[in-house]
Design a protein around this motif. Structure first.
Motif, PDB file in Angstrom:
ATOM      1  N   UNK A 170      45.196  21.088  24.568  1.00  0.00           N
ATOM      2  CA  UNK A 170      45.226  20.438  25.863  1.00  0.00           C
ATOM      3  C   UNK A 170      46.466  20.630  26.586  1.00  0.00           C
ATOM      4  N   UNK A 171      46.253  21.240  27.817  1.00  0.00           N
ATOM      5  CA  UNK A 171      47.128  21.797  28.834  1.00  0.00           C
ATOM      6  C   UNK A 171      47.099  21.005  30.007  1.00  0.00           C
ATOM      7  N   UNK A 172      46.266  20.271  30.355  1.00  0.00           N
ATOM      8  CA  UNK A 172      46.190  19.425  31.664  1.00  0.00           C
ATOM      9  C   UNK A 172      45.978  18.003  31.431  1.00  0.00           C
ATOM     10  N   UNK A 173      47.148  17.269  31.848  1.00  0.00           N
ATOM     11  CA  UNK A 173      47.149  15.786  31.724  1.00  0.00           C
ATOM     12  C   UNK A 173      47.242  15.123  33.079  1.00  0.00           C
ATOM     13  N   UNK A 174      46.575  14.066  33.265  1.00  0.00           N
ATOM     14  CA  UNK A 174      46.516  13.158  34.583  1.00  0.00           C
ATOM     15  C   UNK A 174      46.947  11.874  34.145  1.00  0.00           C
ATOM     16  N   UNK A 175      48.167  11.178  34.804  1.00  0.00           N
ATOM     17  CA  UNK A 175      48.865  10.208  34.378  1.00  0.00           C
ATOM     18  C   UNK A 175      48.393   9.365  35.658  1.00  0.00           C
ATOM     19  N   UNK A 176      47.354   8.227  35.385  1.00  0.00           N
ATOM     20  CA  UNK A 176      47.091   7.070  36.567  1.00  0.00           C
ATOM     21  C   UNK A 176      48.419   6.108  36.538  1.00  0.00           C
ATOM     22  N   UNK A 177      49.154   6.295  37.446  1.00  0.00           N
ATOM     23  CA  UNK A 177      50.458   5.346  37.425  1.00  0.00           C
ATOM     24  C   UNK A 177      50.524   4.224  38.743  1.00  0.00           C
ATOM     25  N   UNK A 178      51.228   3.252  38.425  1.00  0.00           N
ATOM     26  CA  UNK A 178      51.423   2.242  39.421  1.00  0.00           C
ATOM     27  C   UNK A 178      52.685   1.569  39.233  1.00  0.00           C
ATOM     28  N   UNK A 195      53.547  21.315  28.954  1.00  0.00           N
ATOM     29  CA  UNK A 195      52.097  21.166  29.417  1.00  0.00           C
ATOM     30  C   UNK A 195      52.102  20.782  30.929  1.00  0.00           C
ATOM     31  N   UNK A 196      51.101  20.816  31.584  1.00  0.00           N
ATOM     32  CA  UNK A 196      51.006  20.464  33.052  1.00  0.00           C
ATOM     33  C   UNK A 196      50.546  18.922  33.285  1.00  0.00           C
ATOM     34  N   UNK A 197      51.341  18.150  34.233  1.00  0.00           N
ATOM     35  CA  UNK A 197      51.047  16.708  34.535  1.00  0.00           C
ATOM     36  C   UNK A 197      50.857  16.518  35.902  1.00  0.00           C
ATOM     37  N   UNK A 198      49.900  16.009  36.166  1.00  0.00           N
ATOM     38  CA  UNK A 198      49.260  15.628  37.688  1.00  0.00           C
ATOM     39  C   UNK A 198      49.310  14.092  37.699  1.00  0.00           C
TER      40      UNK A 198
END
Length: 352
Positions: A170-178, A195-198
């Motif tokens: 896995x190379x694409x990670x999405x972090x839902x942050x607040x 890895x890529x972080x969004x």
């Protein structure tokens, strides 16, 4: 020693599951009381048993594969190598004339069995980590640090989670942050991972599912969603294969939980009279771990800018006729760090 891979056919499935975790060979050889081979047992066999309605207190002999490959003393090494290579078998029991297991041969160093093609393939899907919560149950740690940055050994919790998926390609990670999102971003800027972080920014807390709405239309195919306080030791390729094979809209990873009540449980009727008593009962449950595989199309069902949990999405999918399935794992394959006691238990297990 191969004896650790043997289990009596009358043992319970729950015992077998724990023994599978301990052996690390991911296979057991089921035998009769006098040592004769009955079959083989893997975690996949146990999972199919549970999904088919089988109970954890069922006997191993009813669950195992009763047509295992074996050899007898005096086997030809060249023939054994050929079969192990063709069938991608990693271990083979050796039987005596009476069918008793006297040895187990392992592929390590004996034959080039070949790696699992699923492990060679990249897990080509994004992973979303829900990392916006305050983690109040871990205060005072989380009064200073956001929950994703609490230490697990010499790394942070979110690193351990992400790296387990990165190891599968896995190379694409999405972090839902607040909450304390700038600290999380600063940490990863300093870390500079490969890895890529969004980042998916929540201007206000939106629950475990509300923040996913912004990804609707941006992702295609399937995606994995995980809480930031759970470490799952599972075969992610097998999980995704199960999700696709069952054509699920959502697949929830669940952990087997076993509870012993050390007291007699009393059932009474309205007038206070005892109607039944159960001495030290045992209970088995399938518990939601906080890890899911989703079809990206279900993200369209999440309301915009509303507090909304993933459990509500599950209810909505089911209400609209969608398929929601489960993927069971053992209790030892789920490490939870969401509360102090769970965090301490996880740290102790990782050190052992």
């Amino acid at each position: 020693m191969f004896e650790s891979l043997l289990i009596d056919e009358q043992h319970r499935v729950l015992e077998a599951l724990h023994q599978l975790e301990e052996t690390r060979r991911k296979i057991l050889y089921v035998i009769t009381e006098d040592g004769r081979l009955v079959g083989t047992l893997t975690d996949g066999d146990v999972r199919r048993w549970i999904l088919g309605g089988g109970k954890l207190d069922g006997v191993v002999g009813a669950v195992c594969n009763r047509c295992p490959y074996s050899v007898e003393a005096g086997y030809r090494l060249d023939d054994l190598k050929r079969v192990m290579t063709e069938r991608k078998i990693t271990s083979v029991p050796v039987l005596d004339d009476a069918g008793r297991v006297v040895d187990v041969l392992f592929g390590d160093g004996l034959v080039e069995v070949g790696s699992d093609s699923r492990q060679e393939a990249l897990l080509g899907m994004p992973v979303v980590v829900m990392a916006g919560g305050k983690g109040t149950r871990l205060a005072p740690f989380t009064s200073v640090l956001p929950k994703p940055l609490i230490p697990i050994g010499d790394k942070t919790a979110i690193e351990v989670i992400i790296e387990s998926f990165a190891a599968c390609g896995v190379d694409d990670f999405y972090l839902s942050v607040n909450y304390k999102s700038k600290l999380i971003q600063a940490y990863f800027e300093e870390l500079a991972p490969s890895y890529r972080l969004h980042y998916v920014h929540e201007d206000k807390p939106l629950g475990t599912g509300g923040g996913l709405r912004t990804l609707a239309g941006r992702l295609e195919g399937d995606l994995i969603v995980t809480n930031c306080d759970v470490i799952i030791k599972a075969d992610y390729h097998d999980l995704v294969d199960h999700h696709v094979r069952e054509n699920n809209d959502i697949t929830m990873v669940v952990s087997l939980r076993h509870y012993d009540i050390p007291y007699g449980i009393c059932d009474i009727v309205d007038n206070g009279q005892l109607c039944a008593m159960r001495e030290k009962p045992q209970y088995h449950f399938l518990v939601n771990t906080g890890l899911y595989v989703l079809k990206s199309s279900v993200l369209e069902m999440i309301p915009e800018d509303q507090f909304y949990h993933l459990t509500e999405l599950i209810d909505d999918v089911k209400r609209h006729g969608g398929r929601v399935g489960v993927y069971p794992i053992s209790d030892k394959a789920w490490l939870d760090t969401g509360e102090w006691q769970q965090y301490c238990d996880t740290m102790a297990q990782l050190r052992s």
